[in-house]
Design a protein around this motif. Structure first.
Motif, mmCIF file in Angstrom:
data_model
loop_
_atom_site.group_PDB
_atom_site.id
_atom_site.type_symbol
_atom_site.label_atom_id
_atom_site.label_comp_id
_atom_site.label_asym_id
_atom_site.label_seq_id
_atom_site.Cartn_x
_atom_site.Cartn_y
_atom_site.Cartn_z
ATOM 1 N N HIS A 47 0.794 -1.219 0.000
ATOM 2 C CA HIS A 47 0.000 0.000 0.000
ATOM 3 C C HIS A 47 0.833 1.279 0.000
ATOM 4 N N PRO A 48 1.899 1.384 0.796
ATOM 5 C CA PRO A 48 2.682 2.627 0.759
ATOM 6 C C PRO A 48 3.291 2.925 -0.610
ATOM 7 N N VAL A 49 3.503 1.870 -1.419
ATOM 8 C CA VAL A 49 4.051 2.078 -2.760
ATOM 9 C C VAL A 49 3.099 2.921 -3.591
ATOM 10 N N VAL A 50 1.795 2.727 -3.385
ATOM 11 C CA VAL A 50 0.799 3.513 -4.120
ATOM 12 C C VAL A 50 0.946 4.993 -3.781
ATOM 13 N N GLY A 51 1.088 5.296 -2.490
ATOM 14 C CA GLY A 51 1.259 6.686 -2.076
ATOM 15 C C GLY A 51 2.539 7.288 -2.614
ATOM 16 N N ILE A 52 3.615 6.518 -2.592
ATOM 17 C CA ILE A 52 4.890 7.015 -3.114
ATOM 18 C C ILE A 52 4.788 7.256 -4.618
ATOM 19 N N ALA A 53 4.079 6.362 -5.327
ATOM 20 C CA ALA A 53 3.900 6.540 -6.770
ATOM 21 C C ALA A 53 3.124 7.818 -7.060
ATOM 22 N N LEU A 100 -9.251 5.565 -5.772
ATOM 23 C CA LEU A 100 -9.576 5.097 -7.113
ATOM 24 C C LEU A 100 -8.515 4.120 -7.613
ATOM 25 N N PHE A 101 -7.259 4.416 -7.334
ATOM 26 C CA PHE A 101 -6.149 3.565 -7.770
ATOM 27 C C PHE A 101 -6.267 2.172 -7.172
ATOM 28 N N VAL A 102 -6.560 2.094 -5.877
ATOM 29 C CA VAL A 102 -6.610 0.775 -5.220
ATOM 30 C C VAL A 102 -7.934 0.062 -5.459
ATOM 31 N N GLY A 103 -8.998 0.802 -5.778
ATOM 32 C CA GLY A 103 -10.313 0.190 -5.942
ATOM 33 C C GLY A 103 -10.668 -0.177 -7.368
ATOM 34 N N MET A 104 -10.019 0.452 -8.356
ATOM 35 C CA MET A 104 -10.357 0.218 -9.756
ATOM 36 C C MET A 104 -10.275 -1.248 -10.173
ATOM 37 N N GLU A 137 -8.592 1.642 2.924
ATOM 38 C CA GLU A 137 -7.212 2.033 2.615
ATOM 39 C C GLU A 137 -6.622 2.948 3.692
ATOM 40 N N PHE A 138 -5.368 2.708 4.010
ATOM 41 C CA PHE A 138 -4.668 3.507 5.012
ATOM 42 C C PHE A 138 -3.251 3.863 4.572
ATOM 43 N N GLY A 139 -2.465 2.847 4.195
ATOM 44 C CA GLY A 139 -1.038 3.043 3.946
ATOM 45 C C GLY A 139 -0.721 4.064 2.877
ATOM 46 N N ALA A 140 -1.512 4.076 1.797
ATOM 47 C CA ALA A 140 -1.252 5.028 0.716
ATOM 48 C C ALA A 140 -1.758 6.422 1.071
ATOM 49 N N VAL A 141 -2.856 6.474 1.814
ATOM 50 C CA VAL A 141 -3.464 7.773 2.120
ATOM 51 C C VAL A 141 -2.580 8.608 3.038
ATOM 52 N N VAL A 142 -1.934 7.981 4.022
ATOM 53 C CA VAL A 142 -1.130 8.755 4.970
ATOM 54 C C VAL A 142 0.056 9.420 4.282
ATOM 55 N N ILE A 143 0.478 8.879 3.143
ATOM 56 C CA ILE A 143 1.581 9.492 2.407
ATOM 57 C C ILE A 143 1.093 10.665 1.561
ATOM 58 N N VAL A 144 -0.055 10.501 0.952
ATOM 59 C CA VAL A 144 -0.584 11.538 0.061
ATOM 60 C C VAL A 144 -1.304 12.632 0.838
#
Length: 263
Positions: free
Chosen positions: A101-107, A141-145, A204-211
């Protein structure tokens, strides 16, 4: 291999099902029953908590609507066509499910953060990604699509293509055929796809905390309260989100399958 008797087979099925349900329900039941009424009342009336739950539902709902608008054509193309590289496209769609999940936020940060040309272009257009509800929606949207596209693709594949061919042979165009034949036969799959997309997005949590740590969605608020105040004050937030989500998704399930699952 020895043949299982009917009693042994049925017993194995029932015991296995009971263990799975207990594994899922046990921790949730313990967490739901743990908070005192005073803490639950304080949580329900806490404006910050209500705002975070509302933000979780609205951003996840927006993500599912966008997934429907742009994911349906992709699902239709994959369901009705074979082309070179189709397996690569399907693997690419599934990629957000597999990556951490954090990879999504970093991307997202890499493409829309400061010092990036695309991010600067968005800023010039007045679109802010980092630290905004817009950014949260993009992440969800990225994780749910993938959940939406895969669900709708399976539903479209279940619609006999000969019905579309008959419509086309009677003079209807591809657009008319889709809206008059394909859509009425597959709209329930689209609704279930939106439910799956929204369910994944809410969690979702891991990507959101980064963005966007702020504004806080409910999972981020739970994490903050857990680190600041401990389990006692994070549990009521979790319980409230579970109850709201469960009521919401049960309502959508009843709409999508009003008479139960039928084959």
């Amino acid at each position: 291999m020895r043949e299982l008797s009917g009693f042994a087979f049925n017993s194995w099925m029932i015991i296995s099902a009971a263990l799975v349900l207990l594994f899922i329900f046990g921790p949730l039941a313990k967490m739901i029953s743990a908070p005192s009424w005073d803490k639950m009342l304080a949580t329900i009336t806490d404006k910050q908590v209500l705002a975070s739950v509302r933000l979780s539902l609205t951003t996840a709902g927006t993500a599912s609507l966008i997934a429907m608008l742009f994911g349906t054509p992709l699902a239709y193309l994959l369901a009705r066509n074979d082309f070179p590289g189709k397996r690569i496209v399907e693997s690419l769609i599934d990629l957000p499910i597999m990556i951490p999940h954090p990879v999504v936020g970093i991307a997202m940060l890499s493409i829309a953060g400061r010092g990036n040309k695309f991010g600067e272009l968005l800023d010039s257009l007045g679109v802010q990604i980092m630290g905004t509800s817009t950014g949260i929606t993009c992440v969800l949207l990225f994780v749910g699509m993938p959940f939406y596209v895969n669900t709708v693709k399976a539903g479209l594949e279940s619609v006999p293509q000969r019905l579309e061919n008959v419509s086309r042979s009677l003079g209807a165009g591809p657009g008319t055929t889709f809206f008059r034949v394909t859509l009425p036969l597959s709209w329930r799959y689209m609704l279930v796809g939106m439910i799956m997309c929204m369910a994944r997005a809410i969690s979702e949590f891991g990507a959101v905390v980064i963005v966007a740590y702020h504004p806080m969605i409910a999972p981020v608020l739970m994490y903050e309260r857990f680190t600041a105040y401990g389990l006692a004050w994070s549990q009521p937030v979790a319980v409230l989100l579970i109850l709201v989500s469960m009521a919401f998704f049960m309502a959508l399930r009843m709409i999508s399958h009003p008479s139960g699952y039928k084959k």
